[in-house]
Design an enzyme around this catalytic site. Structure first.
Site, PDB file in Angstrom:
ATOM      1  CD  GLN A 232       4.436  -0.492   2.517  1.00  0.00           C
ATOM      2  OE1 GLN A 232       4.012  -0.970   0.903  1.00  0.00           O
ATOM      3  NE2 GLN A 232       5.264   0.910   2.204  1.00  0.00           N
TER       4      GLN A 232
ATOM      5  CG  HIS B  62      -1.360  -5.193   0.385  1.00  0.00           C
ATOM      6  ND1 HIS B  62      -2.569  -5.027   0.358  1.00  0.00           N
ATOM      7  CD2 HIS B  62      -0.762  -4.895  -0.731  1.00  0.00           C
ATOM      8  CE1 HIS B  62      -2.984  -5.512  -0.579  1.00  0.00           C
ATOM      9  NE2 HIS B  62      -1.908  -5.466  -0.981  1.00  0.00           N
ATOM     10  CG  LEU B  63       3.170  -0.792  -3.269  1.00  0.00           C
ATOM     11  CD1 LEU B  63       4.756  -0.133  -2.206  1.00  0.00           C
ATOM     12  CD2 LEU B  63       3.987  -1.060  -4.769  1.00  0.00           C
ATOM     13  CG  HIS B  64       0.490   0.864   2.407  1.00  0.00           C
ATOM     14  ND1 HIS B  64       0.829   0.158   2.899  1.00  0.00           N
ATOM     15  CD2 HIS B  64       0.697   2.267   3.805  1.00  0.00           C
ATOM     16  CE1 HIS B  64       2.000   0.522   4.052  1.00  0.00           C
ATOM     17  NE2 HIS B  64       1.275   1.473   4.540  1.00  0.00           N
ATOM     18  CG  PHE B  65       2.592   5.521  -2.095  1.00  0.00           C
ATOM     19  CD1 PHE B  65       4.329   6.604  -2.238  1.00  0.00           C
ATOM     20  CD2 PHE B  65       2.618   4.778  -2.981  1.00  0.00           C
ATOM     21  CE1 PHE B  65       5.118   5.500  -3.078  1.00  0.00           C
ATOM     22  CE2 PHE B  65       3.598   4.521  -4.326  1.00  0.00           C
ATOM     23  CZ  PHE B  65       4.985   4.975  -4.061  1.00  0.00           C
TER      24      PHE B  65
END
Length: 440
Positions: A204, A241-244
């Site tokens: 993230q 964990h990369l998210h928008f």
């Protein structure tokens, strides 16, 4: 000293809680129809390919795209239609459309929602709040473990410079697609997750490419009531964990009504301003000669905060035309025991949506007693001091190579919006009206 608080993260996937209950069970083919190597061979998902060409600033400050009509309405027919399809299939943990919501009387019109379902079915975990950058850990829950039925579609740039839609496209594991998935513990109607390059398992942290992707999603939606948000680690992100996040809410956010004071304009035409008369201090970015100009200035500012270990939240508003950046310190205060028990008892974690003025409350008494004064009191604890924010701004301006000019007072609100504000009746009519674009 390591600062830690006992975190109770919201379940964002139906497989998150199940995984915790089952423990570390490994088998060939997990049977979950997930997004890992055990289940990916032969898997297909819809693909919406957006056009990167033509996103330049028009006369009114909006991003103009080519006039060619897309093959599918991105927001109404695809995203909301597929979201409603998953709701009908019972994939959410509760019916968020049944949650009570009201606009709190007052100057800013803070929005209060009673969401008791979001308070249930959670699992405790230790969460470090003193490190914004932490390595990805494949042993913990991440979005490759969600079921494919929770994924609405792939979202990537078109290779032919025109919008395209493929209802049944194979997943290219070599390319690592970006996907849009449901949040099974939704805050509002149409609540989804944008997960850039999902198979790369990025932690993230914002990078230029991923942030630009989020802006393209805002542009494709083309509706100011559909907003995207980002929470860093240490600012109430619960999954590394990369998210928008994104959802649809047909009412102005209080932060969108706040006035601003111009600080400077970059060589790429991006205006940077201080947010005024709002409980959380921060910056607003708007304009830019191109969408990428705006994106790069904001993403570089976020990267600066990450590298200096400063937690922050981001709101992408007005179809990608305005972006709000909030460095914050609530989790740190909480870990140090500096937040009152009265505020802690509400169990409200002030992340991007709360900071923007959408207060998601978990107790009925808090909802019934909701007031602008109470909202202001909570959010004031989130904000950096005036002196600390000035130090942070100096770091940001040095990182983006920008000089401070004379300040000019400018309003944030725009009166010439192309979208007419909708009543609550209009919003209710929209809900349940979107057909799914992809058969179940």
């Amino acid at each position: 000293m390591i600062l830690s608080i006992k975190r109770v993260p919201t379940v964002v996937s139906n497989y998150q809680k199940e995984e915790a209950e089952e423990g570390a069970r490994h088998a060939i083919g997990c049977g979950r129809n997930c997004l890992r190597s055990c289940c990916l061979p032969g898997a297909k998902l819809p693909l919406y390919a957006f056009n990167k060409v033509g996103n330049v600033v028009g006369e009114k400050g909006s991003f103009d795209t080519e006039n060619k009509k897309p093959p599918v309405n991105f927001l109404d027919s695809l995203l909301l239609g597929e979201w409603e399809d998953r709701m009908q299939r019972g994939l959410f943990r509760y019916d968020v459309t049944a949650c009570e919501t009201k606009v709190i009387p007052g100057e800013y019109g803070f929005i209060a929602q009673l969401n008791e379902g979001r308070h249930l079915k959670k699992r405790p975990t230790e969460f470090r709040v003193d490190k914004v950058l932490q390595p990805f850990d494949e042993n913990k829950f991440n979005f490759t473990k969600v079921g494919q039925e929770e994924v609405l579609f792939q979202f990537d740039a078109s290779e032919d410079n025109e919008v395209q839609f493929f209802p049944n496209e194979p997943i290219d594991t070599d390319k690592s697609p970006s996907v849009v998935a449901i949040n099974v513990s939704p805050i509002e109607y149409g609540h989804v997750l944008l997960i850039p390059r999902i198979l790369e398992c990025l932690p993230q942290m914002i990078d230029r490419e991923s942030f630009l992707l989020a802006l393209y999603m805002a542009v494709e939606a083309g509706n100011p009531y559909f907003r995207l948000g980002y929470n860093s680690l240490g600012a109430f992100a619960t999954i590394n964990h990369l998210h928008f996040q994104a959802y649809y809410l047909a009412t102005p956010f209080p932060i969108e009504k706040a006035p601003s004071k111009k600080i400077t304009t970059t060589t790429g035409g991006v205006k940077i301003s201080d947010i005024l008369n709002y409980p959380v201090r921060g910056l607003v970015f708007e304009g830019g000669n191109t969408l990428e100009d705006l994106s790069n200035v904001v993403s570089d500012s976020c990267i600066c905060l990450q590298e200096n270990n400063i937690p922050y939240n981001v709101l992408i508003a007005d179809c990608g035309k305005r972006i709000f950046l909030f460095p914050q310190c609530y989790a740190e205060k909480q870990a140090l025991g500096e937040v009152s028990s009265e505020l802690l008892d509400t169990q409200v974690n002030p992340a991007v949506w709360e900071i923007s003025g959408h207060m998601v409350l978990k107790r009925k008494e808090d909802y019934e007693e909701a007031s602008e004064e109470n909202a202001w009191r909570l959010l004031a604890e989130v904000s950096l001091s005036k002196e600390r924010l000035q130090e942070v701004k100096e770091l940001i301006f040095e990182a983006i190579c920008c000089n401070i000019e004379d300040e000019i007072v400018t309003p944030i609100m725009e009166d010439d919006s192309d979208v007419t504000p909708q009543s609550h009746e209009d919003m209710d009519a929209l809900k349940g009206s979107q057909p799914a674009m992809v058969p179940a």
